[in-house]
Structure formats: C-alpha cells, structure tokens
Design a protein around this motif. Sequence first.
Motif, PDB file in Angstrom:
ATOM      1  N   GLU A   1     -13.970  18.784   6.371  1.00  0.00           N
ATOM      2  CA  GLU A   1     -12.710  19.287   6.902  1.00  0.00           C
ATOM      3  C   GLU A   1     -11.592  18.247   6.822  1.00  0.00           C
ATOM      4  N   LEU A   2     -11.904  17.067   6.287  1.00  0.00           N
ATOM      5  CA  LEU A   2     -10.908  16.004   6.136  1.00  0.00           C
ATOM      6  C   LEU A   2     -10.274  16.069   4.749  1.00  0.00           C
ATOM      7  N   PRO A   3      -9.091  15.472   4.557  1.00  0.00           N
ATOM      8  CA  PRO A   3      -8.449  15.488   3.238  1.00  0.00           C
ATOM      9  C   PRO A   3      -9.354  14.909   2.159  1.00  0.00           C
ATOM     10  N   ALA A   4      -9.185  15.403   0.948  1.00  0.00           N
ATOM     11  CA  ALA A   4     -10.056  14.979  -0.157  1.00  0.00           C
ATOM     12  C   ALA A   4      -9.929  13.495  -0.452  1.00  0.00           C
ATOM     13  N   ASP A   5      -8.766  12.902  -0.139  1.00  0.00           N
ATOM     14  CA  ASP A   5      -8.572  11.482  -0.439  1.00  0.00           C
ATOM     15  C   ASP A   5      -9.051  10.570   0.692  1.00  0.00           C
ATOM     16  N   PHE A   6      -9.600  11.134   1.765  1.00  0.00           N
ATOM     17  CA  PHE A   6     -10.101  10.296   2.863  1.00  0.00           C
ATOM     18  C   PHE A   6     -11.284   9.467   2.387  1.00  0.00           C
ATOM     19  N   ASN A   7     -11.259   8.209   2.752  1.00  0.00           N
ATOM     20  CA  ASN A   7     -12.341   7.304   2.374  1.00  0.00           C
ATOM     21  C   ASN A   7     -12.727   6.468   3.586  1.00  0.00           C
TER      22      ASN A   7
ATOM     23  N   GLU B   1       0.799  -1.228   0.000  1.00  0.00           N
ATOM     24  CA  GLU B   1       0.000   0.000   0.000  1.00  0.00           C
ATOM     25  C   GLU B   1       0.833   1.280   0.000  1.00  0.00           C
ATOM     26  N   SER B   2       2.140   1.160   0.032  1.00  0.00           N
ATOM     27  CA  SER B   2       3.029   2.322  -0.075  1.00  0.00           C
ATOM     28  C   SER B   2       2.748   3.380   0.978  1.00  0.00           C
ATOM     29  N   GLY B   3       2.504   2.935   2.212  1.00  0.00           N
ATOM     30  CA  GLY B   3       2.390   3.883   3.315  1.00  0.00           C
ATOM     31  C   GLY B   3       1.031   4.519   3.501  1.00  0.00           C
ATOM     32  N   ARG B   4       0.054   4.199   2.673  1.00  0.00           N
ATOM     33  CA  ARG B   4      -1.274   4.776   2.841  1.00  0.00           C
ATOM     34  C   ARG B   4      -1.867   4.310   4.163  1.00  0.00           C
ATOM     35  N   GLY B   5      -2.423   5.245   4.924  1.00  0.00           N
ATOM     36  CA  GLY B   5      -3.003   4.903   6.206  1.00  0.00           C
ATOM     37  C   GLY B   5      -4.326   4.180   6.059  1.00  0.00           C
ATOM     38  N   ARG B   6      -4.488   3.106   6.825  1.00  0.00           N
ATOM     39  CA  ARG B   6      -5.734   2.337   6.739  1.00  0.00           C
ATOM     40  C   ARG B   6      -5.959   1.613   8.058  1.00  0.00           C
ATOM     41  N   THR B   7      -7.194   1.573   8.506  1.00  0.00           N
ATOM     42  CA  THR B   7      -7.528   0.841   9.715  1.00  0.00           C
ATOM     43  C   THR B   7      -8.915   0.225   9.578  1.00  0.00           C
ATOM     44  N   VAL B   8      -9.098  -0.892  10.240  1.00  0.00           N
ATOM     45  CA  VAL B   8     -10.397  -1.560  10.314  1.00  0.00           C
ATOM     46  C   VAL B   8     -10.678  -1.834  11.783  1.00  0.00           C
ATOM     47  N   PHE B   9     -11.876  -1.497  12.238  1.00  0.00           N
ATOM     48  CA  PHE B   9     -12.254  -1.760  13.618  1.00  0.00           C
ATOM     49  C   PHE B   9     -13.746  -2.100  13.677  1.00  0.00           C
ATOM     50  N   PHE B  10     -14.227  -2.400  14.879  1.00  0.00           N
ATOM     51  CA  PHE B  10     -15.592  -2.893  15.040  1.00  0.00           C
ATOM     52  C   PHE B  10     -16.344  -2.048  16.061  1.00  0.00           C
ATOM     53  N   VAL B  11     -17.617  -1.816  15.787  1.00  0.00           N
ATOM     54  CA  VAL B  11     -18.485  -1.060  16.681  1.00  0.00           C
ATOM     55  C   VAL B  11     -19.681  -1.953  17.014  1.00  0.00           C
ATOM     56  N   TYR B  12     -19.817  -2.299  18.290  1.00  0.00           N
ATOM     57  CA  TYR B  12     -20.866  -3.221  18.729  1.00  0.00           C
ATOM     58  C   TYR B  12     -22.045  -2.466  19.348  1.00  0.00           C
ATOM     59  N   GLY B  13     -23.237  -3.024  19.121  1.00  0.00           N
ATOM     60  CA  GLY B  13     -24.429  -2.495  19.774  1.00  0.00           C
ATOM     61  C   GLY B  13     -24.857  -1.128  19.278  1.00  0.00           C
TER      62      GLY B  13
ATOM     63  N   VAL C   1      -5.950   8.914   9.849  1.00  0.00           N
ATOM     64  CA  VAL C   1      -6.625   7.660  10.199  1.00  0.00           C
ATOM     65  C   VAL C   1      -6.456   7.363  11.682  1.00  0.00           C
ATOM     66  N   GLU C   2      -5.236   7.529  12.176  1.00  0.00           N
ATOM     67  CA  GLU C   2      -4.966   7.257  13.590  1.00  0.00           C
ATOM     68  C   GLU C   2      -5.770   8.184  14.497  1.00  0.00           C
ATOM     69  N   ARG C   3      -5.878   9.445  14.118  1.00  0.00           N
ATOM     70  CA  ARG C   3      -6.630  10.407  14.940  1.00  0.00           C
ATOM     71  C   ARG C   3      -8.119  10.062  14.975  1.00  0.00           C
ATOM     72  N   LEU C   4      -8.670   9.697  13.831  1.00  0.00           N
ATOM     73  CA  LEU C   4     -10.104   9.401  13.776  1.00  0.00           C
ATOM     74  C   LEU C   4     -10.446   8.127  14.544  1.00  0.00           C
TER      75      LEU C   4
ATOM     76  N   PHE D   1     -14.098   0.840   8.201  1.00  0.00           N
ATOM     77  CA  PHE D   1     -12.728   1.123   7.769  1.00  0.00           C
ATOM     78  C   PHE D   1     -12.573   2.607   7.479  1.00  0.00           C
ATOM     79  N   PHE D   2     -11.393   3.131   7.790  1.00  0.00           N
ATOM     80  CA  PHE D   2     -10.965   4.479   7.432  1.00  0.00           C
ATOM     81  C   PHE D   2      -9.681   4.336   6.622  1.00  0.00           C
ATOM     82  N   GLU D   3      -9.504   5.139   5.581  1.00  0.00           N
ATOM     83  CA  GLU D   3      -8.246   5.152   4.855  1.00  0.00           C
ATOM     84  C   GLU D   3      -7.958   6.536   4.314  1.00  0.00           C
ATOM     85  N   CYS D   4      -6.658   6.857   4.243  1.00  0.00           N
ATOM     86  CA  CYS D   4      -6.230   8.175   3.810  1.00  0.00           C
ATOM     87  C   CYS D   4      -4.729   8.109   3.516  1.00  0.00           C
ATOM     88  N   ASP D   5      -4.258   8.934   2.622  1.00  0.00           N
ATOM     89  CA  ASP D   5      -2.821   8.960   2.350  1.00  0.00           C
ATOM     90  C   ASP D   5      -2.015   9.350   3.577  1.00  0.00           C
TER      91      ASP D   5
END
Length: 439
Positions: free
Chosen positions: A230-236, A189-201, A258-261, A249-253
């Motif tokens: 207010e987030l970068p245009a490439d945020f997905n 992924e060449s350093g692109r920030g990405r995270t996956v997490f879970f929200v219950y209930g 991503v870490e902050r969100l 999932f959150f992802e951004c260059d």
Amino acid sequence: MSETASPNPSQRPPVYVLSTGTELSTGRSIDTNAPFIARTLAERGFPIAGLGTLPDDTVILKNEIQHLLDRPDVGLVIMTGGLGPTDDDLTVDVVAGLAGKAPVDEPDHLRKLEALAKRYPNRIKLENTRRQIRVVDGCRVLKNERGLAPGMLVDVGAKQVAAMPGVPQEMELMFLGDLVPHLEAQYPESGRGRTVFFVYGMGESTFQGKMFGIVRRGQTSETPLAKLDELPADFNWGVTAAEGYLKVFFECDDPAVVERLEGLVKSELAEHYLPERVDALLHKLLPESGQRIAAAESCTGGLIGKILTDRPGSSGYFLGSLVTYANEAKQAALDVPAQLLEKYGAVSPEVARAMVVGAQIKLGADFAVAVTGIAGPDGGTASKPVGLVYVAVAGRGVLEDDATVHTLNIPLDRDRVRGNTAQLALFHLYHYIKERRSA
C-alpha cells in the motif's frame, strides 16, 4: 590546485568501492573499508554499484578502473589503499595516468612530513617517504588529519575517482569529515524524503514483522504498522543489524510518507526507538545539564567505558567504569555484601542492584549503570543459562531496593553477548535519565 567540476546534481551517482592491496586480494588481511564506505553511502541515498578488491599491480589496476569508469551503471569510483611511500603503492600514478595529469607534491602534507622528518630524523627520512604526499595535479585534496598521505577526488573524463588511505582510522576520518559532506553538497537529494533511526533491543526479523508484517518465508504478521503493497512504488527501506540495535532507513520521493512511517515507529515502538545511536544522545544530553555518569561492569569487562570514551569530550560527563569481574572485586570496589553473593550468586538482580548503587556512591555520579551476566561459553546452568544478563540503573540517592533492573537474554556467542549487553546497558541508562528528568 583547482576544485573538481560539479557534474549534474540531479541524482546521486552509483558508486563502486574498490579496495587495493595484495594483502587483501590474497586473503592475508580482511578488508573493512569497503563495507564501511558502502554502508555509509547507501544510508545517505547513494546507489552502490558494487565492491571489489585488486592487487598491487599497475596493469590490473589501470585496466579494471578504466573498465569501471566505462560502465554506464557506475558514476563514481572510491578507492582505498596504495597511497603509501613504497614502490608498490600505485594509486596516484595509475589515477594520474587515467586522468591525463601528472602527480605533484601536496604542499600542506609536504610541510607536515618535513616537520616530522626534522623532529624524528632517525625514524623518518624525507627522501624515503616523500612519495606518499603526492596527489594528481588539479584534484580536490582530501586532507589527512591522522596521517601523512592525502586523499584526492579526481575528474577522469565525465566521471570521478576518489582515493583515500587504506589505514581505517585515517580513511574513516577523511571520508566522514571531508568526502561525504562534499559529495552530499555536490549531489543534493532534490527533496526526496529520507530518514535514519535506531531500534534497540529488537531483532531484525521481529522489527520487520511488527513494521511491515514480514516474518519469514512469505508469512505475515496479523497487525503490521504498515503494508508494503500500500506504499508508493518508489518507497525503499533497509535494516543494518548491529550489536544491541538496528539501524533503519526509510526513503521515498514523498517526504510525508517517510515522516508518517517513522512516526508510527516512534509511537508504537517507543520503548525501542531512538533518533540517533545512544552514545551520541548521551554525548548531547549530559553536557547540557552538567550531570555525570559511571558504570560497574562484570561480564562486559570494560566495553561500556570503551564505547563512551571513544567519543572525544566524554571526560566532561563520564567519571569511569569499575570493572569488577571476580566476586572479591565486587566486594572490595563496590561494597557488594558477601552474604548477597553467597545467597543469590553474582548473576542476580540483587547483586546488580548492589553494584549500581556502589558505583554511584564510590564515583560520586549522578547516574550509574551496572551489568552482571554469563557471557559463556561455559558457566551456564538450567536456571541461569549463557546469555542471561542483569542490567541495573540508579540515580543519586536511590537505595538498592529502588534501583531499576532489566533482564536480558542473549543466546549468542561470548563476544556478541558482551557487545549487545554494553549497548543495551547504555540504552537503559539513557531512558532512565530521561525519565528521571521528566518526573
């Protein structure tokens, strides 16, 4: 056999997922493979160019696969189906023709087939089943740990075609255990920030409202955790809703975004957030301590036990589940007092507490969870509607009055009431164990 060449890894290629089989294209069977593959790859940052279904027809398969490979927005075609032993299993021959290569026997899978044919001569005839162990010469073989037909990753010109069996159990293990790790290594992924997490209930719209202020039809909540404009245009970002939880999932260059969100979710929605699915976390947490768990199930009818035992190795920490559907079973197996059932009814906090303590004592568990509720479609009343469920959790030495009870209200159909309840019961059990450990 040689490995396939590695294309330019600067970006992950758009993937088209193609399911083959006349039983699928005519609607006689439901395809679960393509959504599974697409969802898994999308969560890992692979663009999905589309999903399709084709019948077992050589001309149609050849023309459509070539058309997909000619599309500039498709870099990789992943196929399922057509790898069996019969004449209508066409995938190997079609892909071999497109690649300009010949079909060949795969040695490891041939040895497996020969061994089975010797062991079961009345059931397996080598000459009748040998067709299914073929692959395209020069491909990267994807080993089948649950069946006979190997998968393959084939260079076709400048692009690639992956083919896997149509049997979901075989495909999923091959896909997750072999193809996905290979693709992730081939296309970093060449350093692109990405995270996956879970929200219950929490429902999808509620999470969207709390996270980004998106409620419905353009309305916004007053105090979202972040504002999309207010987030970068490439945020997905994206949400997959499942029974009892959301997979987000959150992802951004910029990895810091991503870490902050995710940090905001973790701190502000702490009672809902988990970094992994709860059964995976229990699978990690419990073996470390040697502690064991048990369950008492009424409305879920054994689903909690199924979720836990779907994971190999769960016998090291899961003692069992007592499915006590009827009142008589609750009394006989869990020592729930008859007067408690008569006074409060089976669906009540009091009975849930008695059930969980009974399960803990009867099975000798360190921690236990119990569920009792009204799954429907009948049986609801004004005071106890369909979807009302009580989840109780307790640890060793906890008395009934001290057991923790959570009230769920799940106004859905019977299957979803049961599925949501099972997942949320494990979620509450996990948090209870973590709290007891830190106390």
